[in-house]
Scaffold this active site. Structure first.
Site, PDB file in Angstrom:
ATOM      1  N   PHE A  94       0.862  -1.181   0.000  1.00  0.00           N
ATOM      2  CA  PHE A  94       0.000   0.000   0.000  1.00  0.00           C
ATOM      3  C   PHE A  94       0.907   1.242   0.000  1.00  0.00           C
ATOM      4  O   PHE A  94       0.830   2.108   0.860  1.00  0.00           O
ATOM      5  CB  PHE A  94      -0.950   0.012   1.214  1.00  0.00           C
ATOM      6  CG  PHE A  94      -1.749  -1.247   1.378  1.00  0.00           C
ATOM      7  CD1 PHE A  94      -2.905  -1.459   0.641  1.00  0.00           C
ATOM      8  CD2 PHE A  94      -1.344  -2.234   2.277  1.00  0.00           C
ATOM      9  CE1 PHE A  94      -3.651  -2.626   0.802  1.00  0.00           C
ATOM     10  CE2 PHE A  94      -2.075  -3.405   2.439  1.00  0.00           C
ATOM     11  CZ  PHE A  94      -3.228  -3.603   1.707  1.00  0.00           C
ATOM     12  N   CYS A 150      -5.418   2.768  10.032  1.00  0.00           N
ATOM     13  CA  CYS A 150      -5.851   4.155  10.199  1.00  0.00           C
ATOM     14  C   CYS A 150      -7.363   4.249  10.365  1.00  0.00           C
ATOM     15  O   CYS A 150      -7.934   5.324  10.245  1.00  0.00           O
ATOM     16  CB  CYS A 150      -5.363   5.018   9.037  1.00  0.00           C
ATOM     17  SG  CYS A 150      -5.967   4.474   7.443  1.00  0.00           S
TER      18      CYS A 150
HETATM   19  N1  SAH Z   1       1.922   4.241   2.823  1.00  0.00           N
HETATM   20  C1  SAH Z   1       1.483   5.439   2.136  1.00  0.00           C
HETATM   21  C2  SAH Z   1       0.003   5.679   2.260  1.00  0.00           C
HETATM   22  C3  SAH Z   1      -0.884   4.538   1.862  1.00  0.00           C
HETATM   23  S1  SAH Z   1      -2.528   4.986   1.501  1.00  0.00           S
HETATM   24  C4  SAH Z   1       2.288   6.630   2.629  1.00  0.00           C
HETATM   25  O1  SAH Z   1       2.889   6.575   3.721  1.00  0.00           O
HETATM   26  O2  SAH Z   1       2.332   7.633   1.928  1.00  0.00           O
HETATM   27  C5  SAH Z   1      -3.234   3.527   0.959  1.00  0.00           C
HETATM   28  C6  SAH Z   1      -2.834   3.099  -0.438  1.00  0.00           C
HETATM   29  O3  SAH Z   1      -3.367   1.779  -0.623  1.00  0.00           O
HETATM   30  C7  SAH Z   1      -3.393   3.925  -1.581  1.00  0.00           C
HETATM   31  O4  SAH Z   1      -2.320   4.364  -2.374  1.00  0.00           O
HETATM   32  C8  SAH Z   1      -4.277   2.950  -2.400  1.00  0.00           C
HETATM   33  O5  SAH Z   1      -4.121   3.119  -3.803  1.00  0.00           O
HETATM   34  C9  SAH Z   1      -3.727   1.615  -1.990  1.00  0.00           C
HETATM   35  N2  SAH Z   1      -4.632   0.448  -2.016  1.00  0.00           N
HETATM   36  C10 SAH Z   1      -5.875   0.347  -1.512  1.00  0.00           C
HETATM   37  N3  SAH Z   1      -6.325  -0.921  -1.605  1.00  0.00           N
HETATM   38  C11 SAH Z   1      -5.327  -1.650  -2.192  1.00  0.00           C
HETATM   39  C12 SAH Z   1      -5.163  -3.018  -2.519  1.00  0.00           C
HETATM   40  N4  SAH Z   1      -6.120  -3.916  -2.265  1.00  0.00           N
HETATM   41  N5  SAH Z   1      -3.991  -3.402  -3.078  1.00  0.00           N
HETATM   42  C13 SAH Z   1      -3.013  -2.502  -3.340  1.00  0.00           C
HETATM   43  N6  SAH Z   1      -3.123  -1.201  -2.999  1.00  0.00           N
HETATM   44  C14 SAH Z   1      -4.244  -0.776  -2.451  1.00  0.00           C
END
Ligand code: SAH
Length: 386
Positions: free
Chosen positions: A220, A329
């Site tokens: 993510f 979160c």
């Molecule tokens: N770690 C990042 C924030 C993550 S926000 C930081 O510190 O900046 C959550 C992210 O998860 C988003 O970019 C979204 O596109 C992604 N996401 C949501 N569901 C997902 C899934 N099932 N598989 C892969 N990515 C996913």
């Protein structure tokens, strides 16, 4: 100033330190539009001054218990106090949160700093009534090169406010470059998530960087922010996200830092982790920073199953002694259920797992102890027994 009268239950909430009074506890609403109002008890005793939101179920948000005007001077004091607090934290970064709503005595106001630029969110009708004063106070204190309002958030609909992204002052480019500890990254303030970046994870990213070595995996990843910190210590970093535009920025950000050992992979993390396990892949450090799986309380059991699934799979990928930095979160997932979910994932992973430390949101996003929901980010560093 108009007056609102509240029930005993409403007054009791303030007495308990919670700054909100709900609509059902407002026994005589103010006649006027959104803005600041005096709040009195049934017997007429003065309780405080609050922001009044006629359309919201959160009707009154406490501003001060003093009988005073809410004018430019008031907002300048709040901005100054918030700025002094951030100065005392001395964040090792050019991007961080300057004002965090209730925890800065400025309910429903968010102000994030990206170097010379500010991105603000005005999240209630009562607060929106003071837009001019707030913008002036921020300009006077920080003299930003530009200020943007990221008011395109769903909560504004509950307040019957329009949703838009608006330039408030100066100019703000499509992308801004910031420094965070040992790395630099570009954010998209106009279109990116939140105000452009997940600033609440800043200190946790630094911590992940300290622990990083060998092979690292950032799940993510969004625009690669954990991955960049992992790259300071690891020989190889894989950043996984389902969003192609976010990953495109992750690759740009890696290049910006001269990191050639960061690989961006577009995939669903659930599928990716399962495939990695089948392939026998191992990592020395894994980061799990999923989106809020539970935005509503009634979706909690399902959300906990999803959290457990990714954590269980991630634990199985760890080398002996490998670390997992894991987060939630969702504010509905409290500290106890987060820990219990991890315990259960550890049991099913079939490996002894050490609890190294608890993590939370960065200090520039303080939690107000009397508002349990304000401590929304839970985290832990775990270690697979060597
Ligand atoms: N770690 C990042 C924030 C993550 S926000 C930081 O510190 O900046 C959550 C992210 O998860 C988003 O970019 C979204 O596109 C992604 N996401 C949501 N569901 C997902 C899934 N099932 N598989 C892969 N990515 C996913």
């Amino acid at each position: 100033m108009e007056t609102a009268r509240v029930s005993r239950r409403g007054g009791d909430r303030w007495a308990q330190g919670h700054p909100w009074i709900y609509r059902s506890d407002v026994t005589r609403p103010p006649a006027g539009p959104a803005g600041a109002v005096r709040v009195v008890a049934e017997g007429g005793a003065f309780l405080g001054i609050a922001l009044w939101s006629p359309a919201s179920t959160i009707s009154l948000r406490l501003l001060t218990r003093e009988e005073r005007e809410i004018d430019f001077g008031f907002w300048r004091e709040r901005v100054d106090a918030a700025a002094r607090f951030r100065e005392s934290l001395a964040p090792d970064a050019t991007a961080y949160r300057l004002m965090h709503g209730e925890a800065d005595g400025a309910p429903s106001l968010v102000v994030d700093r990206y170097g010379e630029h500010l991105v603000v969110q005005l999240l209630s009708a009562g607060l929106e009534a003071f837009r001019g004063e707030i913008v002036s106070a921020l300009q006077e204190r920080f003299q930003p090169a530009g200020m943007l309002a990221r008011n395109d958030v769903p909560v504004r609909s509950h307040e019957q406010l329009d949703r838009s992204v608006e330039l408030l002052a100066g100019s703000v480019p499509e992308e801004l470059e910031v420094r965070e500890g040992r790395v630099r990254y570009r954010v998209a303030p106009w279109t990116g998530q939140k105000t452009g970046a997940f600033l609440d994870q800043r200190e946790n990213r630094g911590r992940a960087g300290e622990l990083s070595r060998g092979r690292a995996l950032d799940c993510f990843s969004y625009h690669g922010s954990f991955a960049l910190h992992l790259a300071t210590g690891a020989a190889e970093v894989v950043a996984v996200d389902s969003s192609a535009p976010a990953l495109a920025r992750a690759s740009e950000n890696a290049a910006l830092n001269g990191f050639e050992h960061v690989r961006a992979v577009e995939a669903n993390v659930f599928d990716f982790l399962r495939a990695q396990e089948s392939a026998g892949e191992r990592y020395d450090i894994v980061v799990l920073d999923p989106p809020a799986f539970s935005k509503r309380r009634d979706a909690l059991p399902q959300a906990l199953r999803a959290y457990k699934e990714v954590n269980l799979r991630a634990l199985r990928l760890l080398t002996p002694g490998g670390h997992l930095c894991t987060f939630s979160c969702s504010f509905h997932v409290d500290t106890a259920s987060f820990r219990e979910m991890l315990r259960s994932a550890a049991v099913d992973s079939g490996r002894p797992v050490r609890w190294i430390e608890a993590r939370g949101q960065s200090a520039d996003h303080p939690e107000l102890l009397q508002i349990p929901e304000s401590g929304y980010l839970k985290g832990a560093v775990l270690q697979a027994m060597p």
